[in-house]
Design a protein around this motif. Structure first.
Motif, short mmCIF file in Angstrom:
data_model
loop_
_atom_site.label_atom_id
_atom_site.label_comp_id
_atom_site.label_asym_id
_atom_site.label_seq_id
_atom_site.Cartn_x
_atom_site.Cartn_y
_atom_site.Cartn_z
N ARG A 25 17.31 -2.27 12.87
CA ARG A 25 18.21 -1.87 11.79
C ARG A 25 19.63 -1.87 12.33
N ALA A 26 20.57 -1.92 11.45
CA ALA A 26 21.97 -1.87 11.86
C ALA A 26 22.25 -0.50 12.47
N ASP A 27 23.03 -0.48 13.52
CA ASP A 27 23.38 0.77 14.19
C ASP A 27 24.59 1.38 13.50
N ILE A 28 24.31 2.10 12.42
CA ILE A 28 25.37 2.68 11.61
C ILE A 28 25.23 4.20 11.65
N ALA A 29 26.34 4.88 11.93
CA ALA A 29 26.32 6.34 11.97
C ALA A 29 26.08 6.88 10.57
N GLU A 30 25.21 7.88 10.49
CA GLU A 30 24.92 8.53 9.21
C GLU A 30 25.12 10.02 9.37
N ALA A 31 25.44 10.66 8.28
CA ALA A 31 25.63 12.11 8.31
C ALA A 31 24.30 12.79 8.63
N GLY A 32 24.36 13.80 9.49
CA GLY A 32 23.15 14.53 9.85
C GLY A 32 22.89 15.67 8.88
N VAL A 33 21.86 16.44 9.17
CA VAL A 33 21.51 17.58 8.35
C VAL A 33 22.31 18.79 8.83
N ASP A 34 22.70 19.64 7.92
CA ASP A 34 23.48 20.83 8.24
C ASP A 34 22.75 21.70 9.25
N ARG A 35 23.42 22.04 10.35
CA ARG A 35 22.81 22.82 11.43
C ARG A 35 22.33 24.19 10.93
N LYS A 36 23.10 24.84 10.06
CA LYS A 36 22.69 26.15 9.54
C LYS A 36 21.35 26.04 8.80
N PHE A 37 21.19 24.97 8.05
CA PHE A 37 19.94 24.74 7.33
C PHE A 37 18.79 24.53 8.31
N LEU A 38 19.03 23.72 9.34
CA LEU A 38 17.98 23.42 10.31
C LEU A 38 17.54 24.67 11.08
N PHE A 39 18.46 25.57 11.34
CA PHE A 39 18.17 26.74 12.16
C PHE A 39 17.69 27.94 11.36
N GLN A 40 17.49 27.79 10.05
CA GLN A 40 17.06 28.92 9.22
C GLN A 40 15.74 29.53 9.70
N ASN A 41 14.80 28.71 10.12
CA ASN A 41 13.47 29.21 10.51
C ASN A 41 13.25 29.22 12.01
N VAL A 42 14.30 29.05 12.78
CA VAL A 42 14.17 29.05 14.23
C VAL A 42 14.14 30.49 14.72
N PRO A 43 13.07 30.88 15.42
CA PRO A 43 12.97 32.27 15.86
C PRO A 43 13.99 32.65 16.92
N GLU A 44 14.35 31.71 17.80
CA GLU A 44 15.29 32.05 18.86
C GLU A 44 16.14 30.82 19.19
N LYS A 45 17.45 31.03 19.29
CA LYS A 45 18.35 29.92 19.61
C LYS A 45 19.39 30.39 20.61
#
Length: 100
Positions: free
Chosen positions: A63-83
Motif C-alpha cells: 500500500r502507499a506509505d501515507i500518514a494517517e491520523a491515529g486514534v485519540d490517546r485519551k480514548f485508547l487509555f480509557q480502559n488501561v488499568p495502569e499507565k
C-alpha cells in the motif's frame, strides 16, 4: 531421532513451563514420533523439482506509505488499568524485570 526427557525438561524450563514426570515422558515420546515423521521427508527424491518458497498467488502487494491520523490517546487509555509516561504499564515477565 529420539527426543530425551531431559531435552523436554530443558525446553520447558526455557518456556517457564512445568510438567509432571508422566507428561514429560509423553511429550518426549510424541515429539520423537513427530521428528521421525518429518525426517521421512529426507527420503523423498526431489531431483528436478523447483524450489517452492510460497504458495501465495500474489507477491509484493504494497500500500502507499501515507500518514494517517491515529486514534485519540485519551480514548485508547480509557480502559488501561495502569499507565506511565504515555505507555501502557504491564507486569514484568522476566526475572527481576530485566531487559529482554
Amino acid at each position: 531421532m529420539k527426543i530425551s526427557e531431559e531435552e523436554v525438561r530443558h525446553v520447558a524450563a526455557l518456556s517457564k513451563l512445568s510438567f509432571s514426570e508422566s507428561e514429560t515422558t509423553e511429550f518426549a515420546t510424541t515429539l520423537s514420533k513427530i521428528v521421525d515423521m518429518v525426517e521421512l521427508l529426507n527420503e523423498v527424491d526431489t531431483t528436478g523439482i523447483a524450489i517452492t518458497t510460497t504458495m501465495a498467488d500474489k507477491k509484493n502487494i504494497m500500500r502507499a506509505d501515507i500518514a494517517e491520523a491515529g486514534v485519540d490517546r485519551k480514548f485508547l487509555f480509557q480502559n488501561v488499568p495502569e499507565k506511565e509516561n504515555h505507555f501502557i504499564k504491564v507486569p514484568a515477565i522476566l526475572d527481576d524485570g530485566g531487559d529482554a
